[in-house]
Enzyme design. Structure first.
Site, PDB file in Angstrom:
ATOM      1  N   ASP A 262       0.799  -1.228   0.000  1.00  0.00           N
ATOM      2  CA  ASP A 262       0.000   0.000   0.000  1.00  0.00           C
ATOM      3  C   ASP A 262       0.834   1.282   0.000  1.00  0.00           C
ATOM      4  OD1 ASP A 262      -1.800  -2.031   0.227  1.00  0.00           O
ATOM      5  OD2 ASP A 262      -3.018  -1.122   1.777  1.00  0.00           O
TER       6      ASP A 262
ATOM      7  N   GLU B  28      -4.357  -6.707  13.245  1.00  0.00           N
ATOM      8  CA  GLU B  28      -3.840  -6.564  11.882  1.00  0.00           C
ATOM      9  C   GLU B  28      -2.354  -6.197  11.885  1.00  0.00           C
ATOM     10  OE1 GLU B  28      -4.938  -3.936   7.865  1.00  0.00           O
ATOM     11  OE2 GLU B  28      -5.709  -3.343   9.820  1.00  0.00           O
TER      12      GLU B  28
END
Length: 862
Positions: free
Chosen positions: A586, A832
């Site tokens: 990302d 996460e």
């Protein structure tokens, strides 16, 4: 007489009486010549006319041919464009991978294949009947259904939830902490010899864990038909069977019944709803819209459901058949409810139909399943043998169970786009059997996540993992591309922002299935040789070839041996560093100004891995393996790798491109016209220009970029030659890398390796004013897993850095396991990512996708 006769003959040439015979002959010859010339002129004129006519005809034919060719070329061109438009959503013309689905695999027909719900079941059918649980505390019910638990939502702020036991096939147990209540859900399947997938029993138990004033809870169990499910359902309750129920029939299930059996506690109120819901994504809204207030005979007031209402928005429905039946039971806590699903097809009239167990019989069967699961878990991962405490083993079981219990079954079509299509087009409709990264935030399939999931799933059940791989590779198109994010069906679509829905066929994702395949080939070769599993690899092979070729061509760089992630936005002014979503990392900082000349070191390493696995698989299957071995040898050549990606000054592996570190996000002044308007307003009223919304921050380039190594961004990308074990064991740059990753001022923390060095100019910088740093410092478990695995690999090869690798391996593995376990105990969740300063869980939770690899770290299975 003779003259007169001669004179009267006009066809006879006149002659002088005095001319000699020679003169007469000459005159005759001249006349003949003149006649011949006249004939020649006439013939030439005729030929000229003929040639003109022929030439005109030929010219016309040539023009016709030319026009025809042009028309054909134009038609061919547009036909080719049309062909190019269709390639993006044309399946690969090859044998299908998934051979057993639906009732062909009865053991896995029913399952908890709706991971986005707290507790929901469906079948592995494209259009399945679905069932699920909602609950709420009457005192906490708010506007628009606030307080009703149904889909896993972070905003619900539960104190913890997840599977404690789940084998992926026959049973599962889940614990949900919704204070002051503890809600436990479980199910056991009973396949027997029934032709429609067998029966099952589910149990919902609620107890109050505090002395809080809430003593009642409302449970709602619903049965709903998918929009295209061919079947019907109806609510049933009569005096002979006081428990409410649902009877129905569908093409995939035959005839069935669902019955409710209170096992413990006191029921305060029962009600039901039979109606038409507009969509599976609107079940909660539909139920809430029909809530009514009821008063019991004792004067107590309850919220309940009104019964049968076949209408939509107050108007009679065009389809009077209900597609949603919900049964609500408000009960005093502690309370236990058993729900049975019974297939009633295939039995003769009057024949006794065996019922699934309830009450004590169900408890016994569930305990038997739990015992077998815990024994198998220890046999597989051997954590007790390694000295882990009971609580730590329980944590590992929960992490694994959430991974395999998070497998979903989806059906639908992605929205895709290529450079040849003006607008997005639908992919073909297909099923997808896949694990999901997060039930709350990412309850759908992600391509690069799934390769990491497979490392853990394959350790438990090779067939489940092969089935997952088969489903993914049935999504390969004729170009060799698989959309990286799978948003299939209305429930999945409802959880995704619009900006992420469209998938573009120029964009890749790391081919992590080659990690799974490498593990299968290295650690499960004996299992692959059984039960016809090699036949699955044979069918998979041509698809892997197409997939590899797509990566090796579409992501190739300008210089031989280089690769770049496509899809970066070179024109954005909002992002500090344009994202590379296709890389999976990302916002990890790349070259500041994207160009086609970029070189990305991580992608080169991924393709080298893919080539080596293809070579090994080709050898195993008896295929031509030469080109794959040659490609792998070329891409893993350390000399070439160093020339293309090693910065000579920092001695770090890095991307290369058009780059400057001197960029900043700054507030832009509003346009002059806006300033004037604001000034007039501030003069005429108390409203000042400061109350106007500030323009969004934009990127400013403080120093022009130039082509160079992006050497200031030491982090995960720099480690890829080590992570994928492509550095030579005696390379001096391996020693330098080990030194730098162990440096606390760079990547080392007591909780794992941070994603970007502390001395990087992008460390913990926002990419836009709205986007917090994601891969710019936080600790990610998938990359740390690869690092631990690689350190173990280099520690086993005797050489100058083996001892260092072994030492760092032990420290890093210990830090990761301890912190993930510590945060789980503190918060109730696996996360996460983890904060590089405090170790605290960050991002979304529960994230039992690749963070579940902690089980393999504990088991030291790589």
């Amino acid at each position: 007489m003779a003259r007169n006769a001669g004179g009267s003959n006009n066809n006879t040439p006149k002659t002088n009486q005095n001319e000699t015979p020679a003169a007469t002959a000459a005159a005759a010859a001249a006349a003949a010549a003149a006649s011949a010339k006249s004939k020649q002129r006439s013939s030439s004129s005729n030929r000229s006319n003929l040639n003109w006519n022929l030439s005109s005809s030929l010219m016309l034919d040539k023009w016709k041919t030319l026009v025809g060719c042009v028309c054909l070329a134009i038609a061919s061109y547009f036909g080719y464009l049309g062909y190019l438009e269709t390639r993006v959503n044309t399946p690969l013309d090859n044998q299908k991978m998934v051979l057993l689905t639906g009732l062909d695999d009865p053991e896995r027909y029913w399952g908890t294949y709706r991971p986005q719900t707290y507790f929901g079941l469906k079948t592995r059918d494209p259009h399945s009947l679905v069932m699920g649980l909602m609950w709420y505390t009457p005192s906490n019910l708010g506007p628009n259904g606030a307080g009703i638990r149904h889909w896993c939502e972070q905003s619900d702020k539960l104190d913890g939830y997840g599977w404690t036991h789940h084998d992926g096939r026959s049973f599962g147990v889940q614990d949900i902490q919704d204070m002051p209540f503890e809600v436990k859900t479980s199910f056991v399947k009973y396949n027997g010899d029934k032709q429609f997938g067998g029966d099952w029993t589910a149990r919902i138990s609620v107890r109050n864990t505090t002395r809080a004033w809430d003593r009642s809870i409302s449970l709602i169990w619903y049965v709903a038909l998918d929009e295209r499910t061919n079947g019907h359902i109806k609510y049933v309750s009569d005096e002979k069977s006081p428990e409410p129920g649902v009877y129905g029939e569908s093409q995939g299930l035959g005839e069935f019944q669902v019955r409710f059996h209170p096992a413990k506690g006191r029921i305060l109120h029962k009600s039901y709803l039979s109606t038409v819901a507009p969509s599976l994504a609107k079940l909660k809204d539909t139920i809430f819209a029909h809530f009514r207030a009821f008063t019991s005979k004792q004067g107590q007031r309850f919220i309940g459901l009104p019964g049968e209402i076949i209408s939509q928005n107050g108007l009679p429905s065009t389809n009077p058949e209900p597609n949603l039946i919900a049964i609500q039971i408000t009960a005093e806590v502690d309370f236990t409810l058993d729900i049975t699903y019974q297939s009633t097809s295939g039995f003769a009239l009057g024949e006794s139909i065996p019922k699934p167990p309830t009450g004590r019989a169900y408890t016994d069967s569930l305990l038997e399943k739990i015992g077998a699961f815990e024994k198998r878990f220890e046999d597989t991962f051997q954590l007790a043998a390694k000295g882990y405490a009971a609580d730590e083993i329980r944590f590992a079981r929960n992490a694994f169970s959430n991974m395999i219990g998070g497998i979903g079954y989806f059906y639908g079509a992605s929205r895709v786009q290529s450079v040849h299509t003006q607008n997005p087009v639908p992919y073909w409709k297909a099923p997808l059997y896949t694990a999901v990264p997060s039930r709350s935030f990412f309850p759908r399939g992600f391509l690069w996540d799934e390769g990491f999931h497979g490392l853990l799933i394959s350790a438990w059940d090779v067939d489940i993992e092969l089935d997952i791989i088969c489903h993914w590779f049935d999504l390969l198109n004729i170009e060799g591309w698989i959309p990286r994010e799978q948003i299939l069906g209305v429930e999945a679509l409802a959880k995704v922002p619009d900006e992420f829905v469209i998938q573009r066929n120029s964009n890749a994702n790391p081919p992590t299935f080659f990690l799974t395949l490498r593990k299968l080939l290295n650690h499960h070769k004996q299992q692959l040789a059984q039960k016809g599993r090699f036949a699955t690899l044979e069918r998979l092979y041509p698809r892997l070839q197409a997939w590899f070729t797509w990566y090796n061509t579409t992501q190739r760089g300008e210089v031989l041996g280089t690769y770049l992630w496509r899809g970066r936005n070179a024109s954005t002014v909002r992002e500090l560093n344009p994202k590379s979503l296709s890389s999976g990392l990302d916002d990890y900082p790349r070259a500041s100004h994207p160009t086609p000349l970029e070189r990305h070191v991580d992608l080169r390493c991924w393709i080298a891995l893919a080539a080596s696995v293809m070579a090994e698989l080709s050898s195993l299957l008896g295929k031509d393996d030469v080109k794959y071995y040659e490609t792998a040898s070329y891409l893993t050549d350390n000399g070439l790798l160093n020339r293309l990606h090693l910065d000579p000054f920092s001695e770090h592996y890095a991307d290369w491109g058009l780059h400057t570190d001197a960029v900043a996000l700054k507030q832009t002044p509003p346009p002059l016209s806006t300033q004037r308007t604001a000034g007039k307003r501030s003069q005429s009223s108390s409203t000042s220009s400061s109350s106007l919304p500030a323009p969004e921050k934009q990127r400013y380039v403080l120093k022009q970029p130039d082509y160079k190594f992006v050497d200031s961004m030491f982090g995960y990308v720099s480690l890829f030659p080590l992570l994928l074990e492509q550095l030579e064991h005696d390379s001096p740059y391996l020693g330098r890398m080990l030194q730098d990753l162990r440096d606390p001022e760079m990547l080392w923390t007591n909780y794992g390796l941070r994603s970007l060095a502390k001395n990087s100019p992008m460390y913990m910088k926002r990419n836009t004013e709205h986007d917090p740093p994601y891969w710019r410092g936080p600790i990610w478990i998938n990359i740390n897993y690869l690092a631990v695995k690689a350190l173990r690999h280099y520690g086993k090869i005797e050489g100058p850095f083996a001892q260092t690798a072994r030492q760092i391996y032990g420290e890093l593995r210990d830090n990761l396991v301890k912190n993930i376990y510590r945060q789980y105990k503190r918060t109730g969740y696996i996360w996460e990512q983890y904060d590089d300063k405090t170790g605290e869980g960050k991002g979304c939770s529960p994230f039992t996708g690749w963070s579940g690899l902690v089980v393999l770290l504990m088991a030291e299975q790589f």
